[in-house]
Design an enzyme around this catalytic site. Structure first.
Site, mmCIF file in Angstrom:
data_model
loop_
_atom_site.group_PDB
_atom_site.id
_atom_site.type_symbol
_atom_site.label_atom_id
_atom_site.label_comp_id
_atom_site.label_asym_id
_atom_site.label_seq_id
_atom_site.Cartn_x
_atom_site.Cartn_y
_atom_site.Cartn_z
ATOM 1 C CB SER A 1 35.914 44.030 34.192
ATOM 2 O OG SER A 1 36.475 42.172 34.069
HETATM 3 N N1 SAH Z 1 35.471 39.346 29.308
HETATM 4 C C1 SAH Z 1 34.164 39.392 29.415
HETATM 5 C C2 SAH Z 1 33.492 39.245 30.824
HETATM 6 C C3 SAH Z 1 33.401 37.767 31.420
HETATM 7 S S1 SAH Z 1 32.917 37.424 32.966
HETATM 8 C C4 SAH Z 1 33.221 40.443 29.125
HETATM 9 O O1 SAH Z 1 34.297 41.437 28.390
HETATM 10 O O2 SAH Z 1 32.033 40.392 29.106
HETATM 11 C C5 SAH Z 1 33.557 36.000 32.665
HETATM 12 C C6 SAH Z 1 33.120 34.714 31.527
HETATM 13 O O3 SAH Z 1 33.992 33.884 32.140
HETATM 14 C C7 SAH Z 1 31.761 34.519 32.370
HETATM 15 O O4 SAH Z 1 30.932 34.487 30.728
HETATM 16 C C8 SAH Z 1 31.897 33.140 32.072
HETATM 17 O O5 SAH Z 1 30.795 32.196 32.022
HETATM 18 C C9 SAH Z 1 33.144 32.812 31.852
HETATM 19 N N2 SAH Z 1 33.857 31.491 32.042
HETATM 20 C C10 SAH Z 1 33.316 30.749 33.294
HETATM 21 N N3 SAH Z 1 34.648 29.471 33.073
HETATM 22 C C11 SAH Z 1 34.804 28.959 32.263
HETATM 23 C C12 SAH Z 1 35.554 28.235 31.803
HETATM 24 N N4 SAH Z 1 35.967 27.626 32.667
HETATM 25 N N5 SAH Z 1 35.981 28.180 30.303
HETATM 26 C C13 SAH Z 1 35.612 29.478 29.437
HETATM 27 N N6 SAH Z 1 34.976 30.562 30.319
HETATM 28 C C14 SAH Z 1 34.058 30.844 31.891
#
Ligand code: SAH
Length: 223
Positions: free
Chosen positions: A76
């Site tokens: 983000s």
């Molecule tokens: N907080 C992260 C940004 C994450 S982007 C950072 O600082 O980099 C969103 C993330 O959520 C992705 O890595 C994706 O693989 C994960 N994601 C998507 N669906 C998910 C689920 N059902 N359970 C756990 N993680 C999930």
């Protein structure tokens, strides 16, 4: 005329330059936009965001935008990370659950201000990579789980705060269950476009506040 005009500028990718950019990020993107929590500002000033990115996009680490991370996911925009962290209202003694470890940047910010962070990620390679980055940076108060965030992480529940960084279409029931009474959950909810919802769990009630519009990657439904 001297030859100095032919000497290239110092490469942007020096640690010093990144520090300058990080300070500017905090002033112009955060302080100027009502991020006032001193602990959030301190964490955002400290954590080296560029270390979480692939080298080809490190130069943009402190720009006012989301950035790509592997497996078609995104990290983000700094303002959104700060906004969600501030909204979660975390105390130094808190234990916090994050859903969506991604590259680990948000987990590092949480680890700066909470006692213990538990982070769940559905893509194994992202979890492993984030765990390596964070241990290289010296974080010892983050635990990782490869799994489905819709289920939360029941073994360590209840949590003082929960931050969800992928967008579900509805608030997962298990996460509400795993939140402490008077705890706060910050979660983007919606299909294509979402709003950040701040949920507070009361003894016999749930208080929901719809806040700013955002666009997150979807929270995957199948493991
Ligand atoms: N907080 C992260 C940004 C994450 S982007 C950072 O600082 O980099 C969103 C993330 O959520 C992705 O890595 C994706 O693989 C994960 N994601 C998507 N669906 C998910 C689920 N059902 N359970 C756990 N993680 C999930």
């Amino acid at each position: 005329m001297t030859n100095s005009q032919y000497v290239p500028d110092k490469p942007k990718t020096t640690v010093e330059q990144f520090e300058v950019e990080r300070k500017q990020m905090v002033e112009t993107q955060l302080r100027d936009r009502q991020i006032e929590d001193q602990r959030v500002l301190a964490a955002m000033s400290k954590v080296p965001r560029h270390e979480f990115l692939d080298s080809w996009c490190q130069d943009f680490a402190y720009s006012d935008r989301p950035l790509p991370i592997p497996h078609h996911q995104t990290i983000s925009q700094p303002y959104i990370v700060a906004y969600m962290t501030q909204a979660a209202n975390i105390a130094p003694s808190d234990r916090v659950l994050e859903i969506g470890t991604g590259c680990g940047y948000q987990a590092a910010i949480l680890a700066e201000i909470a006692k213990q962070v538990y982070s769940v990620e559905i893509i194994p390679q992202l979890s492993q990579q984030a765990s390596q980055t964070l241990s290289k940076l010296g974080y010892k108060n983050i635990q990782f789980k490869i799994g489905d965030g819709y289920q939360g992480w029941v073994e360590h529940a209840p949590y003082d705060a929960i931050i969800v960084t992928a967008a579900p279409e509805y608030i997962p029931h298990a996460l509400i269950k795993q939140l402490k009474i008077n705890g706060t959950m910050v979660i983007p909810v919606g299909k294509w476009y979402q709003d950040i919802v701040v949920l507070t769990k009361k003894e016999n009630d749930i208080v929901l506040e719809k806040t700013i519009p955002v666009r997150f990657v979807p929270m995957k439904k199948k493991f």
